[in-house]
Design a protein around this motif. Structure first.
Motif, PDB file in Angstrom:
ATOM      1  N   GLY A 101     -22.851  41.754  -2.528  1.00 52.15           N
ATOM      2  CA  GLY A 101     -21.975  42.741  -3.137  1.00 52.15           C
ATOM      3  C   GLY A 101     -21.774  43.994  -2.301  1.00 52.15           C
ATOM      4  O   GLY A 101     -22.037  44.040  -1.098  1.00 52.15           O
ATOM      5  N   TYR A 102     -21.285  45.036  -2.980  1.00 48.12           N
ATOM      6  CA  TYR A 102     -21.018  46.308  -2.300  1.00 48.12           C
ATOM      7  C   TYR A 102     -22.322  47.030  -1.976  1.00 48.12           C
ATOM      8  O   TYR A 102     -23.308  46.920  -2.696  1.00 48.12           O
ATOM      9  N   ASN A 103     -22.294  47.824  -0.914  1.00 48.41           N
ATOM     10  CA  ASN A 103     -23.474  48.570  -0.486  1.00 48.41           C
ATOM     11  C   ASN A 103     -23.546  49.878  -1.271  1.00 48.41           C
ATOM     12  O   ASN A 103     -23.108  50.936  -0.800  1.00 48.41           O
ATOM     13  N   LEU A 104     -24.102  49.828  -2.472  1.00 52.70           N
ATOM     14  CA  LEU A 104     -24.184  51.021  -3.309  1.00 52.70           C
ATOM     15  C   LEU A 104     -25.170  52.035  -2.747  1.00 52.70           C
ATOM     16  O   LEU A 104     -24.976  53.242  -2.912  1.00 52.70           O
ATOM     17  N   THR A 105     -26.211  51.551  -2.078  1.00 50.47           N
ATOM     18  CA  THR A 105     -27.163  52.485  -1.469  1.00 50.47           C
ATOM     19  C   THR A 105     -26.454  53.344  -0.434  1.00 50.47           C
ATOM     20  O   THR A 105     -26.603  54.576  -0.417  1.00 50.47           O
ATOM     21  N   GLY A 106     -25.656  52.715   0.402  1.00 50.46           N
ATOM     22  CA  GLY A 106     -24.918  53.451   1.417  1.00 50.46           C
ATOM     23  C   GLY A 106     -23.926  54.434   0.833  1.00 50.46           C
ATOM     24  O   GLY A 106     -23.639  55.479   1.436  1.00 50.46           O
TER      25      GLY A 106
END
Length: 484
Positions: free
Chosen positions: A215-220
Motif C-alpha cells: 500500500g501507500y507509504n503512510l510513514t513517509g
C-alpha cells in the motif's frame, strides 16, 4: 477541487467554539476546565510566561503564544485532547523541545499547545531486529545513553538534543547523514493521533519490518509533516551497530573551492566517510574563540570515519591523499574519544559561536541542499553573495549530502538589516532551486519558506499537498499557518 481547497483554508478565519465571547481567540473558562478534566489541573497552564515559552523556537520569528499549554501523560490523553479541540474548532500545536529553526511551534492562531515531553518512555527495544520504540519525550542523547551497553546506537544527529518524534516531524538529518541517512531512512513506524482524535499506526500496530511493498507509504507521509497532519505519539526507529573504531580529522584549505572539491572527490572515490562537515573561515574563527580551539582560520573540513582498525587505516590514507591533492594543510587526526568529542562539540556549537560574534543579536539560519556536483558552484557563489550583502554570517554544512547553512547574526531591532537577511535567504533558496536542489535540506518549511515550496514542487504539487491536508485535517486545526 475547489471544495477541497476551501476546506483546507477553514482554519484561517478566527475560530470560536469554546472561545470566550468577550475576546475572540481567548479560551473560555469552561474549555480550560475541560482540558484539566483530561490531564489534571497541574498539567494545564494559561500563565503568560509559560505560553510565551511555548510560542517560539530558536528562529528569528517573533513569539506567537498559544492560549493554553497542556502536558499529557499518555496517548489516550493526547487522543482525548485532540478530539476536544477538534470538536470545538480550537487549533492544536504540537511541542517537543522547541529547538526548531523555522517557527514551527508559533501559535499563529492561538489555540492549545500540546507539550509531549512528559511522555518519555523507551517503550520497547528489539536488539536482534535493530529497532526501538520511543515516546515523544525521548531525546536522541537519552536514547543513545540507554543503548550504550547494547552495541547499538541511533546515528541521526541534528546537533541539538532534540526529541526523536520531533525529529521525525521535521524530517531532521545532521552530521551522520552521509553514512546513515536521515530520519526518513530511519523511521520504521509511527503512532499518530489524527486531528479528530483517532489513532493511526502508519505501518500497522507493532510492526517493525525493514521494507514493505504494502500500500501507500503512510510513514513517509508523516515524516516531515511538521505537525500539520497529526501528533506523533510514538516512533519505531531503526538502530545501527556501534562502530568498532572511530577516528576524526580536520584539515584546512586555501579556498572554499578547494575544500568543496575535496568533498566531491572523497565521495566519488567511494570512501565510506561517516561525517564530512564544512566550516568557512568566519565559522572557524568563531569556533576557535567560543570553543577554545586552535585551528587555522581558513575553510576547513571536519571528518569522521567508522569501521575496523584495518578499514580505517585505508580510509584515512585515501582521504589524506585526496585532500593534499587539493592543497590541504594543518591536517590533524583525533583518535581518542575525548579529543573527538571536543571537535564535534565545537562543530555543534557553531550556531552559538557565530551569535557570540555580535552579542545581543539573533540567529537567522538558511538551509538549502543541492546535487553534490553543483555544490562547489553554489558554495563559492554564496560566499561571495554573503560578503557583498554586508551581513555578519558564516557558512557551515553537511556537505557530504550537498546540504549547507548560512548562519547570520542579525540585529532584531534593525528593520533594514532584517530585510537584507530575508532577501539573502530567499535569493539563496532560489539559487538552490535553479541548480535542481531544494529550498530546505533539514530545517523544514515552517513559516518562512511556503512560497519557495510552491516554486519547488509546482502548482500540481501544491494542490496535491493541499488535498492531503484537507482530507486529514479538513478544519485546518493542526498547526495552522505552516507548510501550506
Amino acid at each position: 477541487m475547489a471544495r477541497l481547497l476551501r476546506a483546507a483554508t477553514w482554519g484561517l478565519v478566527p475560530w470560536r467554539g469554546y472561545c470566550s465571547k468577550s475576546q475572540q481567540g481567548e479560551l473560555s473558562e469552561g474549555f480550560v476546565e475541560a482540558l484539566k478534566a483530561i490531564v489534571g489541573s497541574p498539567h494545564v497552564s494559561t500563565a503568560a510566561v509559560v505560553r510565551e515559552q511555548h510560542g517560539h523556537d530558536e528562529s528569528m520569528y517573533r513569539c506567537h503564544p498559544p492560549n493554553a499549554v497542556v502536558w499529557p501523560q499518555n496517548v489516550d490523553q493526547v487522543s482525548r485532547l485532540a478530539a476536544l479541540c477538534y470538536g470545538q474548532g480550537v487549533p492544536i500545536i504540537p511541542f517537543g523541545t522547541g529547538t526548531g529553526l523555522e517557527g514551527g511551534v508559533c501559535a499563529m492562531q492561538g489555540g492549545v499547545c500540546i507539550n509531549l515531553t512528559h511522555m518519555d518512555r523507551i517503550v520497547e527495544l528489539n536488539s536482534e531486529d535493530f529497532s526501538v520504540v520511543v515516546e515523544p519525550g525521548v531525546t536522541r542523547k537519552a536514547l543513545n545513553t540507554h543503548l550504550r551497553d547494547t552495541g547499538l546506537w541511533f546515528p541521526v544527529d541534528p546537533g541539538a538534543d532534540a526529541s526523536l518524534c520531533g525529529m521525525a516531524a521535521t524530517g531532521a538529518s545532521g552530521t551522520n547523514t552521509v553514512r546513515y541517512g536521515n530520519m526518513r531512512d530511519n523511521v520504521l513506524n509511527l503512532e499518530v493521533v489524527l486531528p479528530d482524535g483517532r489513532l493511526l499506526h502508519t505501518a500497522g500496530r507493532g510492526r517493525h519490518f525493514r521494507k514493505s511493498a504494502a500500500g501507500y507509504n503512510l510513514t513517509g507521509l508523516f515524516v516531515g509533516s511538521e505537525g500539520t497532519l497529526g501528533l506523533i505519539t510514538a516512533a519505531t526507529l531503526r538502530l545501527h551497530p556501534s562502530p568498532e573504531a572511530t577516528v576524526a580529522a580536520t584539515c584546512a584549505f586555501p579556498s572554499v573551492q578547494a575544500a568543496v572539491d575535496s568533498t566531491v572527490n572523497i565521495l566519488q572515490a567511494a570512501v565510506p566517510v561517516a561525517r564530512i562537515e564544512f566550516l568557512d573561515d568566519v565559522a572557524m574563527d568563531a569556533c576557535n574563540r567560543y570553543s577554545k580551539l586552535n585551528c587555522a582560520v581558513a575553510p576547513t573540513l571536519f571528518l569522521e570515519f567508522h569501521g575496523s582498525e584495518q578499514a580505517l587505516a585505508e580510509q584515512l590514507q585515501r582521504t589524506e591523499e585526496i585532500t593534499r591533492n587539493n592543497r590541504a594543510s594543518h591536517f590533524s587526526w583525533a583518535k581518542e574519544a575525548e579529543e573527538r568529542s571536543r571537535l564535534w562539540a565545537a562543530r555543534h556549537n557553531a550556531w552559538y559561536a557565530i551569535l557570540a560574534l555580535r552579542p545581543g543579536c539573533k540567529g537567522y539560519s538558511t538551509d538549502v541542499c543541492v546535487p553534490i556536483s553543483r555544490l562547489p558552484e553554489i558554495l563559492v557563489q554564496t560566499k561571495g553573495d554573503l560578503k557583498a550583502s554586508g551581513l555578519t554570517g558564516a557558512i557551515v554544512g553537511h556537505v557530504g549530502d550537498g546540504n549547507f547553512h548560512c548562519i547570520l547574526s542579525v540585529n532584531p531591532n534593525d528593520a533594514e538589516e532584517l530585510h537584507r537577511a530575508k532577501a539573502f535567504s530567499e535569493q539563496l533558496g532560489r539559487q538552490a532551486l535553479a541548480l535542481h536542489g531544494t529550498c530546505t535540506g533539514e530545517h523544514g518549511i515552517g513559516l518562512g519558506k511556503r512560497q519557495l515550496l510552491q516554486e519547488e514542487v509546482g502548482t500540481v504539487g501544491m494542490e496535491t499537498m493541499q488535498q492531503l491536508k484537507a482530507m486529514l485535517d479538513p478544519r485546518n486545526l493542526m498547526n495552522p499557518g505552516k507548510v501550506i
